[in-house]
Motif scaffolding. Structure first.
Motif, short mmCIF file in Angstrom:
data_model
loop_
_atom_site.label_atom_id
_atom_site.label_comp_id
_atom_site.label_asym_id
_atom_site.label_seq_id
_atom_site.Cartn_x
_atom_site.Cartn_y
_atom_site.Cartn_z
N TYR A 197 2.39 1.34 -5.62
CA TYR A 197 1.44 1.58 -4.52
C TYR A 197 0.26 2.42 -5.01
O TYR A 197 -0.87 2.26 -4.56
CB TYR A 197 2.20 2.31 -3.41
N ALA A 238 -2.05 6.49 1.91
CA ALA A 238 -2.24 5.35 2.80
C ALA A 238 -3.53 5.49 3.59
O ALA A 238 -3.84 6.55 4.12
CB ALA A 238 -1.05 5.23 3.74
N GLU A 297 -4.41 4.54 6.54
CA GLU A 297 -4.38 4.84 7.97
C GLU A 297 -4.44 6.33 8.27
O GLU A 297 -4.75 6.74 9.39
CB GLU A 297 -3.16 4.21 8.65
N PRO A 308 0.33 -3.40 2.02
CA PRO A 308 1.16 -2.20 1.89
C PRO A 308 2.18 -2.19 0.76
O PRO A 308 2.62 -1.13 0.33
CB PRO A 308 1.87 -2.13 3.25
N CYS A 337 5.16 -2.71 0.92
CA CYS A 337 6.45 -2.25 1.43
C CYS A 337 7.34 -3.45 1.77
O CYS A 337 6.85 -4.51 2.15
CB CYS A 337 6.26 -1.41 2.69
N SER A 378 5.00 7.77 8.20
CA SER A 378 4.35 7.16 7.03
C SER A 378 4.09 5.68 7.28
O SER A 378 4.48 5.11 8.30
CB SER A 378 5.25 7.32 5.80
N SER A 379 3.42 5.04 6.32
CA SER A 379 3.14 3.60 6.45
C SER A 379 4.43 2.78 6.48
O SER A 379 4.48 1.72 7.11
CB SER A 379 2.23 3.13 5.31
N ALA A 405 -3.88 -0.59 2.03
CA ALA A 405 -2.82 0.36 1.74
C ALA A 405 -3.33 1.59 1.00
O ALA A 405 -4.12 2.37 1.51
CB ALA A 405 -1.72 -0.35 0.97
N GLY A 406 -2.86 1.76 -0.25
CA GLY A 406 -3.22 2.93 -1.02
C GLY A 406 -4.72 3.01 -1.28
O GLY A 406 -5.39 2.00 -1.50
N SER A 411 -5.58 -1.08 11.01
CA SER A 411 -4.82 0.15 10.78
C SER A 411 -4.65 0.94 12.07
O SER A 411 -3.61 1.56 12.30
CB SER A 411 -5.53 1.02 9.73
#
Length: 344
Positions: A54, A100, A102, A124, A126, A156-157, A237-238, A317
């Motif tokens: 990530y 992240a 967001e 993400p 994930c 968290s995300s 994401a990141g 987001s």
């Protein structure tokens, strides 16, 4: 034969001069790029899991010396989860977060202006997975009502993704328990011990558990198309983000940080897993280099290609945040203030 030799010689000379010109431009370009001095040469970056894919573009820029080549002395401080790394910047012990996207929006609700300035992940990365040990008869997400769901950290995300997956199955956020299990060895141990019935995690943890036959993947946002389908658009994401004041006072510093990350993105997009692993420290492999290769190949498609934020990403987001906190559904977010492509 003489003509052929002459042609070969001409081609060789042409290739030589082209290569020389490229080498010269590669040498000269940074000298022009570094004409302005950075306002702040020593920068501390807070991150919630440096060894995760990530955050690979930022971490790689550190490991491979890209930050140093940009004239910056960067210190990366690792925390357990993105929320902790954000707290470090808010508290003043770090300058920039590798976290992240967001969070730039969630901080608006607290009247703290944070802005992202270079993107690392287009999705993400994930994975929502079920624990085969405790959910042997799993058939659908609805079977997880009343169960224990592991996330890297509450809020968290990974928590956001859990909520979205459950929402699609008609399961409300108050119909399951959320447990923070981190993103490394602690997450592996929690799944092995049966402390969670399902969880949202990242690689290399996912690849390790999948390889051992301990989990079943339900939703995989390492796949950009699958992520876009889940969220209804680009759930970036990141990224690197910082207080707006830091960007205002240190534009050249931010430009160099962004440039180092973009260099990483371009290298990572083209390199072989073996070349990457010559630079990544062994501590990131969790004792299994082959596993790390597998995870890299699966996660690389979700990384940004150019560090730029796509249109509409802030709105997506914001929708994701509202899944964790319904009160945010009507919050007047300033989407334009959440990110900038100025420094990329």
């Amino acid at each position: 034969m003489q003509n052929i030799s002459f042609i070969k010689s001409a081609i060789s000379r042409r290739e030589f001069f082209c290569a020389s010109a490229l080498a010269a431009s590669a040498f000269v370009a940074p000298r022009f790029a570094l004409a302005a001095e950075p306002e702040k040469k020593s920068v501390t970056i807070a991150v919630g899991g440096k060894n995760l894919y990530y955050y690979l573009p930022m971490a790689f820029a550190d490991w491979n010396g890209f930050f140093k080549e940009e004239g910056l002395d960067v210190k990366v401080v690792d925390f357990q989860g993105g929320s902790k790394s954000l707290q470090a910047v808010v508290g003043g012990s770090a300058d920039v977060v590798s976290g992240a996207f967001e969070h730039t929006l969630s901080m608006q609700t607290k009247r703290q202006a944070m802005r992202a300035f270079v993107l690392q992940g287009s999705a993400p990365q994930c994975v929502f997975a079920v624990n085969n040990r405790t959910m042997k008869d799993f058939k659908s997400v609805a079977d997880l009502r009343g169960k224990r769901i592991g996330v890297t950290a509450p809020g968290s995300s990974s928590h956001v993704i859990a909520n979205f997956v459950f929402a699609q199955a008609g399961v409300k956020s108050n119909e399951f328990s959320v447990i923070g299990i981190g993103s490394g060895a602690g997450a592996v141990a929690a799944v092995r011990a049966g402390q969670v019935d399902a969880f949202v995690g990242l690689d290399p943890v996912i690849s390790q558990l999948e390889g051992d036959g301990l989990i079943r993947i339900v939703t995989d946002t390492r796949n950009v198309d699958e992520s876009n389908a889940l969220f209804g658009g680009p759930m970036v994401a990141g990224c690197l983000y910082a207080p707006q004041r830091f960007l205002d006072e240190n534009p050249e510093t931010c430009r160099r940080l962004a440039r180092a990350v973009v260099r990483s993105l371009k290298f990572i997009a083209e390199c072989s897993p073996d070349d990457l692993m010559k630079i990544v420290p062994k501590s990131a492999f969790l004792g299994n280099p082959e596993l790390y290769k597998t995870g890299f190949i699966k996660n690389r498609p979700a990384l940004s290609k150019d560090g730029r934020f796509p249109d509409g990403c802030a709105q997506i987001s914001a929708k994701a945040l509202a899944s964790v906190n319904p009160k945010l559904a009507d919050f007047p977010f300033d989407y334009a203030a959440a990110f900038t492509n100025e420094f990329v």
